[in-house]
Design a protein around this motif. Structure first.
Motif, PDB file in Angstrom:
ATOM      1  N   LYS A 183       0.810  -1.216   0.000  1.00 24.24           N
ATOM      2  CA  LYS A 183       0.000   0.000   0.000  1.00 24.24           C
ATOM      3  C   LYS A 183       0.846   1.270   0.000  1.00 24.24           C
ATOM      4  O   LYS A 183       0.337   2.351  -0.311  1.00 24.24           O
ATOM      5  N   GLU A 184       2.125   1.152   0.321  1.00 22.70           N
ATOM      6  CA  GLU A 184       2.998   2.325   0.315  1.00 22.70           C
ATOM      7  C   GLU A 184       3.577   2.608  -1.060  1.00 22.70           C
ATOM      8  O   GLU A 184       4.307   3.590  -1.252  1.00 22.70           O
ATOM      9  N   ILE A 235       3.560   2.650  -5.599  1.00 18.80           N
ATOM     10  CA  ILE A 235       2.798   3.095  -6.770  1.00 18.80           C
ATOM     11  C   ILE A 235       3.190   2.256  -7.967  1.00 18.80           C
ATOM     12  O   ILE A 235       4.373   1.982  -8.188  1.00 18.80           O
ATOM     13  N   ARG A 253      -4.581  -4.292 -10.153  1.00 14.33           N
ATOM     14  CA  ARG A 253      -5.797  -4.189  -9.340  1.00 14.33           C
ATOM     15  C   ARG A 253      -5.726  -5.093  -8.114  1.00 14.33           C
ATOM     16  O   ARG A 253      -6.207  -4.753  -7.029  1.00 14.33           O
ATOM     17  N   SER A 313      -2.050  -4.267  -3.552  1.00 13.83           N
ATOM     18  CA  SER A 313      -2.564  -3.230  -2.652  1.00 13.83           C
ATOM     19  C   SER A 313      -1.945  -1.874  -2.949  1.00 13.83           C
ATOM     20  O   SER A 313      -2.178  -0.904  -2.227  1.00 13.83           O
ATOM     21  N   ALA A 314      -1.161  -1.802  -4.027  1.00  7.14           N
ATOM     22  CA  ALA A 314      -0.502  -0.551  -4.391  1.00  7.14           C
ATOM     23  C   ALA A 314      -1.477   0.405  -5.076  1.00  7.14           C
ATOM     24  O   ALA A 314      -2.499  -0.012  -5.630  1.00  7.14           O
ATOM     25  N   ARG A 315      -1.133   1.671  -5.060  1.00  8.50           N
ATOM     26  CA  ARG A 315      -1.863   2.654  -5.849  1.00  8.50           C
ATOM     27  C   ARG A 315      -1.477   2.454  -7.306  1.00  8.50           C
ATOM     28  O   ARG A 315      -0.349   2.065  -7.607  1.00  8.50           O
ATOM     29  N   GLN A 333      -1.332   4.159 -11.226  1.00  8.90           N
ATOM     30  CA  GLN A 333      -1.428   5.340 -12.068  1.00  8.90           C
ATOM     31  C   GLN A 333      -1.180   4.931 -13.519  1.00  8.90           C
ATOM     32  O   GLN A 333      -0.113   4.400 -13.844  1.00  8.90           O
ATOM     33  N   TYR A 348       4.728  11.727 -13.580  1.00 11.46           N
ATOM     34  CA  TYR A 348       4.163  10.901 -12.513  1.00 11.46           C
ATOM     35  C   TYR A 348       5.256  10.396 -11.565  1.00 11.46           C
ATOM     36  O   TYR A 348       5.054  10.331 -10.343  1.00 11.46           O
ATOM     37  N   TYR A 366       5.186  11.143  -7.552  1.00 10.72           N
ATOM     38  CA  TYR A 366       5.086  10.087  -6.551  1.00 10.72           C
ATOM     39  C   TYR A 366       6.431   9.731  -5.929  1.00 10.72           C
ATOM     40  O   TYR A 366       6.653   8.601  -5.500  1.00 10.72           O
ATOM     41  N   CYS A 377       6.474   7.964  -2.478  1.00 14.39           N
ATOM     42  CA  CYS A 377       6.101   6.554  -2.318  1.00 14.39           C
ATOM     43  C   CYS A 377       7.335   5.725  -1.977  1.00 14.39           C
ATOM     44  O   CYS A 377       8.453   6.035  -2.387  1.00 14.39           O
ATOM     45  N   ARG A 414       8.463   2.875  -6.625  1.00 16.32           N
ATOM     46  CA  ARG A 414       7.787   3.191  -7.876  1.00 16.32           C
ATOM     47  C   ARG A 414       8.072   2.055  -8.853  1.00 16.32           C
ATOM     48  O   ARG A 414       9.227   1.811  -9.190  1.00 16.32           O
TER      49      ARG A 414
END
Length: 393
Positions: free
Chosen positions: A123-124, A126, A142, A145-147, A149, A162, A166, A169, A172
């Motif tokens: 989750k930390e 990207i 999807r 648990s990552a963001r 982009q 981007y 980010y 984060c 990356r």
């Protein structure tokens, strides 16, 4: 249950009304340049049997020998006793072929992509994904648990914006196809690698349509740019050029492979591929390396068909690979041409929205090294006859 089925019926009916309902075609013979589909012989110009090895007699003979030694399956997962000496041999062969330290086999390249993103991100983090990436990358992102982009297709300026945005984060991860399956173009890997170095990002390349096809000896996109040591995670498949059977792999540094063995859920929680499938991979890789003219023939065929279609008046998307997108633009006209070609004995695949953006409907043709000049002339003749009849050329 009745409401559930009613909802399904409604959605299926909508697909049919929109002419987007997919009918299954039943293969009644070995996958080859000509094959039996729905009981009739067709010229196959829509499958990823790039090197024509899916029905190669030498490979079939080797597989027959392997089944006598190793049986039909392992009946076990890789963390138990599901890995044979054949599996390990293929992993080492793939690592050497792609210029990496080691490799790990998966039941599909789809699962390999899912593992690459779910095992290495949290989750930390990207994930930065090209807008035209394969569905397996989309779903892998999807499921992590990552963001996530999405950046415009091969737009390195947007990607850098981007990466800069980010920087806070923990990690990356840049994920991209090596060869994009709908357009046939190649990722601008040198620029991507430079950005990854500048912003301390991880580079993941899905080379499914490049393994065995692109680069010196078919060694893939990183080899094409002499950047084998700059790609952190390389995903490939055994279901296209390398045998056309099944399976995928991840290649990379030893630490990457060791980590995936411990934490890659799509690897751990399923039975391993059967020895017969592994044998196809071993024999196909050997055949490619011992017979480099196979790859030369693939590219000659691609040039011949692209040139022939262009001369007829078709618009060919500027593909850099043996993927030939014949741009029709109109969805209805595209589906009609695809069906007419099929009736004329030529199997190709029409793609319309939402698989491709609106207004970019196309017939995707994929070449094989096994196609003869007569095969390609047969296809060109059908394209010419139907194109003129439909006012497309």
């Amino acid at each position: 249950m009745s409401e559930f089925l009613d909802l399904i019926d409604e959605q299926i009916e909508q697909l049919k009304n929109d002419n987007k309902y997919a009918e299954r075609k039943i293969l009644g013979s070995a996958q080859d340049t000509w094959a039996e589909l729905d009981g009739k012989k067709k010229l196959i110009l829509g499958c990823t049997n790039y090197l024509g090895l899916a029905n190669d007699p030498d490979i079939k003979q080797y597989v027959k020998e392997i089944i006598d030694s190793f049986g039909c399956g392992t009946s076990s997962g890789p963390r138990i006793i599901g890995v044979t000496s054949l599996h390990r041999q293929l992993e080492q062969d793939l690592a050497k072929f792609t210029g990496q330290e080691d490799a790990l086999l998966f039941n599909s390249a789809f699962l390999a992509n899912v593992a690459a993103m779910t095992a290495f991100t949290g989750k930390e983090d990207i994930i930065l994904s090209d807008e035209l990436n394969h569905a397996s990358i989309v779903d892998g992102a999807r499921l992590s648990s990552a963001r996530v982009q999405v950046y415009p297709h091969c737009d390195m300026k947007a990607l850098e914006n981007y990466l800069h945005q980010y920087q806070d984060c923990r990690q990356r991860m840049i994920v991209s196809d090596g060869v994009f399956s709908m357009d046939g173009d190649i990722v601008p890997l040198p620029d991507m690698v430079e950005l990854a170095k500048k912003y301390h990002a991880v580079v993941v390349i899905d080379d499914a349509h490049a393994t065995g096809v692109v680069g010196p000896g078919g060694k893939g996109t990183p080899a094409l740019f002499n950047l084998e040591n700059e790609v952190d995670i390389l995903v490939g498949t055994l279901g296209k050029a390398i045998g056309g059977a099944a399976g995928g792999f991840i290649a990379g540094k030893q630490q990457v492979i060791d980590y995936l063995f411990q934490f890659g859920r799509p690897y751990r929680f399923t039975n391993t591929l059967p020895p017969t499938v592994i044998a196809v991979g071993i024999a196909s890789l050997r055949k490619l390396q011992e017979s480099p003219k196979i790859l030369e023939q693939l590219w000659e065929n691609a040039h011949y068909l692209k040139s022939g279609l262009s001369k007829l008046g078709y618009q060919i998307h500027p593909s850099q690979t043996p993927i030939v997108p014949v741009m029709i633009h109109d969805d209805t006209a595209c589906l009609k041409l695809g069906q007419q070609l099929y009736e004329e004995g030529v199997f190709v695949q029409p793609y319309i929205y939402p698989v491709v953006p609106r207004g970019t409907a196309r017939i995707r043709v994929i070449l094989s090294a096994a196609h003869t000049r007569e095969d390609l002339d047969y296809a060109l003749s059908a394209f010419e006859r139907l194109g003129r009849a439909n006012g497309l050329i």
